[in-house]
Design a protein around this motif. Structure first.
Motif, mmCIF file in Angstrom:
data_model
loop_
_atom_site.group_PDB
_atom_site.id
_atom_site.type_symbol
_atom_site.label_atom_id
_atom_site.label_comp_id
_atom_site.label_asym_id
_atom_site.label_seq_id
_atom_site.Cartn_x
_atom_site.Cartn_y
_atom_site.Cartn_z
ATOM 1 N N ASP A 203 19.425 -3.943 -2.315
ATOM 2 C CA ASP A 203 19.390 -5.175 -1.360
ATOM 3 C C ASP A 203 19.113 -6.379 -2.037
ATOM 4 O O ASP A 203 19.724 -7.376 -1.848
ATOM 5 C CB ASP A 203 17.849 -5.082 -0.600
ATOM 6 C CG ASP A 203 17.955 -3.995 0.371
ATOM 7 O OD1 ASP A 203 19.283 -3.495 0.876
ATOM 8 O OD2 ASP A 203 16.973 -3.615 1.250
ATOM 9 N N THR A 206 22.749 -7.209 -2.966
ATOM 10 C CA THR A 206 23.651 -7.514 -1.772
ATOM 11 C C THR A 206 23.304 -9.091 -1.483
ATOM 12 O O THR A 206 24.211 -9.767 -0.912
ATOM 13 C CB THR A 206 23.125 -6.695 -0.521
ATOM 14 O OG1 THR A 206 23.277 -5.346 -1.041
ATOM 15 C CG2 THR A 206 23.839 -6.886 0.763
ATOM 16 N N VAL A 207 22.114 -9.446 -1.541
ATOM 17 C CA VAL A 207 21.800 -10.935 -1.144
ATOM 18 C C VAL A 207 22.717 -11.953 -1.875
ATOM 19 O O VAL A 207 22.804 -12.990 -1.569
ATOM 20 C CB VAL A 207 20.160 -10.909 -1.054
ATOM 21 C CG1 VAL A 207 19.877 -12.594 -1.323
ATOM 22 C CG2 VAL A 207 19.426 -10.261 -0.145
ATOM 23 N N GLY A 212 27.627 -10.100 1.825
ATOM 24 C CA GLY A 212 26.260 -9.339 1.838
ATOM 25 C C GLY A 212 25.190 -10.102 2.490
ATOM 26 O O GLY A 212 24.440 -9.962 3.487
ATOM 27 N N ARG A 213 25.037 -11.437 1.990
ATOM 28 C CA ARG A 213 23.969 -12.392 2.321
ATOM 29 C C ARG A 213 24.181 -12.732 3.931
ATOM 30 O O ARG A 213 23.224 -12.795 4.757
ATOM 31 C CB ARG A 213 24.071 -13.569 1.492
ATOM 32 C CG ARG A 213 23.056 -14.694 1.856
ATOM 33 C CD ARG A 213 22.632 -15.688 0.708
ATOM 34 N NE ARG A 213 23.815 -16.376 0.459
ATOM 35 C CZ ARG A 213 24.492 -16.238 -0.630
ATOM 36 N NH1 ARG A 213 24.314 -15.423 -1.695
ATOM 37 N NH2 ARG A 213 25.581 -17.099 -1.041
ATOM 38 N N ARG A 215 25.656 -10.916 6.149
ATOM 39 C CA ARG A 215 25.384 -9.959 6.989
ATOM 40 C C ARG A 215 23.826 -9.855 7.130
ATOM 41 O O ARG A 215 23.302 -9.197 8.237
ATOM 42 C CB ARG A 215 25.658 -8.530 6.449
ATOM 43 C CG ARG A 215 27.220 -8.172 6.536
ATOM 44 C CD ARG A 215 27.406 -6.769 6.137
ATOM 45 N NE ARG A 215 26.815 -6.057 5.125
ATOM 46 C CZ ARG A 215 27.535 -6.247 3.944
ATOM 47 N NH1 ARG A 215 28.908 -6.591 3.886
ATOM 48 N NH2 ARG A 215 26.848 -5.733 2.765
ATOM 49 N N MET A 216 22.995 -10.206 6.282
ATOM 50 C CA MET A 216 21.583 -10.222 6.223
ATOM 51 C C MET A 216 20.969 -11.293 6.941
ATOM 52 O O MET A 216 19.735 -11.360 7.209
ATOM 53 C CB MET A 216 21.058 -9.935 4.928
ATOM 54 C CG MET A 216 21.564 -8.503 4.174
ATOM 55 S SD MET A 216 20.920 -8.418 2.595
ATOM 56 C CE MET A 216 19.242 -7.904 2.899
ATOM 57 N N ARG A 218 19.668 -13.804 9.762
ATOM 58 C CA ARG A 218 19.215 -13.713 11.051
ATOM 59 C C ARG A 218 18.977 -15.110 11.712
ATOM 60 O O ARG A 218 18.780 -16.120 11.084
ATOM 61 C CB ARG A 218 17.855 -13.200 11.144
ATOM 62 C CG ARG A 218 17.837 -11.457 10.581
ATOM 63 C CD ARG A 218 18.516 -10.831 11.487
ATOM 64 N NE ARG A 218 18.461 -9.419 10.944
ATOM 65 C CZ ARG A 218 19.394 -8.674 10.159
ATOM 66 N NH1 ARG A 218 20.442 -9.787 9.789
ATOM 67 N NH2 ARG A 218 19.466 -7.472 9.766
ATOM 68 N N ARG A 433 21.979 4.052 0.434
ATOM 69 C CA ARG A 433 22.318 3.245 1.662
ATOM 70 C C ARG A 433 23.595 3.661 2.294
ATOM 71 O O ARG A 433 23.625 4.012 3.492
ATOM 72 C CB ARG A 433 22.559 1.691 1.446
ATOM 73 C CG ARG A 433 21.244 1.101 0.820
ATOM 74 C CD ARG A 433 20.661 0.450 2.316
ATOM 75 N NE ARG A 433 19.600 -0.422 1.776
ATOM 76 C CZ ARG A 433 18.313 -0.056 1.639
ATOM 77 N NH1 ARG A 433 17.963 1.194 2.114
ATOM 78 N NH2 ARG A 433 17.227 -0.835 1.439
#
Length: 460
Positions: A203, A206-207, A212-213, A215-216, A218, A433
């Motif tokens: 993770d 990914t960030v 990836g960031r 997608r995460m 919010r 994952r």
């Protein structure tokens, strides 16, 4: 009474109390995986030189306490407290929608405490029955580990993909061992910790990546609705046998007995399968939901206890997903506890405690966890969930464990230890994952690399 025995009991009680308090608190924090939290802290206790009885009660009391309080975020907030709480989430959410999350919580916690008291003596009994075969199993340890790795991989979420992925995963471990050997650095704990925090490392990487960031991200803060608390008993310590009805108690005892006799299957799979078995026998919808939750949370306790105790008592070898994962420091934590890669010989709690000590200290650990976690979860769950969701930083908790793991890896192998943790963590996290190649399978892959591969090479 023997002064040494009195000292051991005092140390066991003290460490069990610490484990129960610490992991009762950790269980309140949603998403805290058992392997990522229970394993590093148990390893730290081992390396600090705590006597064997203290190490054992710390681990067991912590595991039992966590699997009681993990019901709090699962039932009240609608987010799993840890990996084993995931199969409980759907039924708990249905009761939340009915407006009775406090009922779900009470059934889950009561099922856990009943199952824990049943599982310890049953697990010790089954271990004693298997112990006569311990010498033969120890001699064939490399092949047992290979067979167990294939079996556990097949019953994981990845199925055949996990079985196939064992080969490249084992090759990577062998390659890293060859690399560190060139610099006369021998690592074992670093591989274990890298696998344990694999999803976290994946993770973090990914960030760092823009895609990836994205997608995460919010667009709003997640909101939770907590129902008012309703207390249906007098006093501080409610009777779990009165919180559950007779049918729920009976099914909890049956499923705890079944899960106490098994030690090679995935705990999540056991929780799902036995929960489905219970649900298929009850027609009334509300009664089915509450009974399944009682039984399933009981299974999480019993499975964890059995999968740690049976291999530890009978063989001294980590031949289960729990033994190879969260309980691994009880088996292999050099230089204190070791499993010899060449012969399968052990020097760990299996050699340092007898059957009666496992039973006595195991019941002590469960009792301490029950005294700490059960009344706390029953009386203060709502206030605790509210405090954790508002005041506790998940990032701070994660950073604490990351710092602990960095310290241990640098202590064992300096820069190479840290690089091995990053490599194993990133690889294991991505495989978990994307392919369902979970940490239990990865730990068995590690033991396959250090035990089975040398035996195969000697054959050919």
């Amino acid at each position: 009474m023997d002064p040494q025995l009195l000292n051991d009991i005092a140390v066991a009680a003290g460490m069990g109390l610490i484990g129960a308090v610490v992991f009762a608190a950790i269980g309140l924090v949603s998403g805290t995986d058992e392997t990522t939290t229970l394993a590093p802290l148990t390893l730290l206790v081992v390396l600090l030189g705590v006597p064997p009885a203290g190490v054992f009660t710390f681990f067991l009391a912590g595991a039992v306490a966590k699997h009681m309080t993990h019901a709090v975020p699962t039932a009240l907030l609608g987010i799993p407290g840890d990996t084993l709480a995931t199969p409980l989430l759907q039924d708990a959410n249905m009761l939340r929608k009915l407006g009775v999350p406090h009922i779900a919580l009470r059934k889950m916690v009561s099922g856990a405490i009943v199952a824990a008291f049943v599982a310890v003596p049953l697990a010790v009994l089954f271990a004693v029955m298997l112990a006569p075969f311990g010498a033969a199993i120890t001699k064939t340890a490399p092949w047992i580990f290979l067979a167990a790795a294939l079996l556990i991989a097949y019953f994981s979420a990845g199925r055949w993909a996990s079985v196939a992925l064992l080969v490249p995963f084992v090759v990577v471990i062998i390659a890293l061992q060859a690399l560190t050997a060139k610099y006369e650095v021998k690592l074992s704990i670093s591989y274990f910790l890298g696998i344990a925090i694999g999803p976290l490392i994946a993770d973090l990487f990914t960030v760092i990546a823009p895609a990836g960031r994205q997608r995460m991200l919010r667009d709003q803060v997640r909101q939770f609705n907590l129902a008012p608390d309703v207390k249906g008993w007098s006093g501080y310590f409610p009777n779990p046998l009165k919180v559950m009805d007779r049918v729920q108690t009976r099914w909890t005892l049956i499923t705890a007995t079944i899960s106490s006799a098994t030690f090679v299957f995935s705990p999540v799979a056991m929780t799902v399968v036995l929960g489905e078995l219970v649900g298929s026998r009850i027609k009334h919808a509300y009664h089915r939901l509450t009974t399944v939750l009682s039984a399933r949370n009981g299974v999480t306790e019993a499975t964890y206890i059995a999968e740690a105790l049976i291999p530890l008592i009978a063989f001294g070898l980590p031949l289960s997903p729990v033994a190879a994962g969260p309980a691994a420091p009880l088996f292999n934590a050099p230089p204190r506890f070791t499993v010899d890669a060449a012969t399968g010989q052990t020097h760990n709690l299996h050699n340092l405690l007898n059957h009666w000590e496992f039973l006595g200290y195991g019941m002590l650990a469960v009792l301490l966890a029950a005294v700490v976690s059960y009344p706390f979860a029953m009386n203060f769950a709502r206030r605790a969930a509210l405090f954790v969701s508002r005041r506790v930083s998940h990032e701070a908790i994660i950073a604490t464990f990351v710092g602990l793991i960095i310290v241990i890896s640098v202590w064992e192998g300096q820069l190479l230890g840290l690089l091995v943790i990053l490599t194993m963590g990133l690889l294991g996290g991505l495989l978990s994952r994307n392919f369902g190649f979970n940490t239990g399978v990865q730990f068995m892959g590690y033991y396959t690399a250090v035990l089975s591969v040398p035996a195969i090479v000697r054959l050919f």
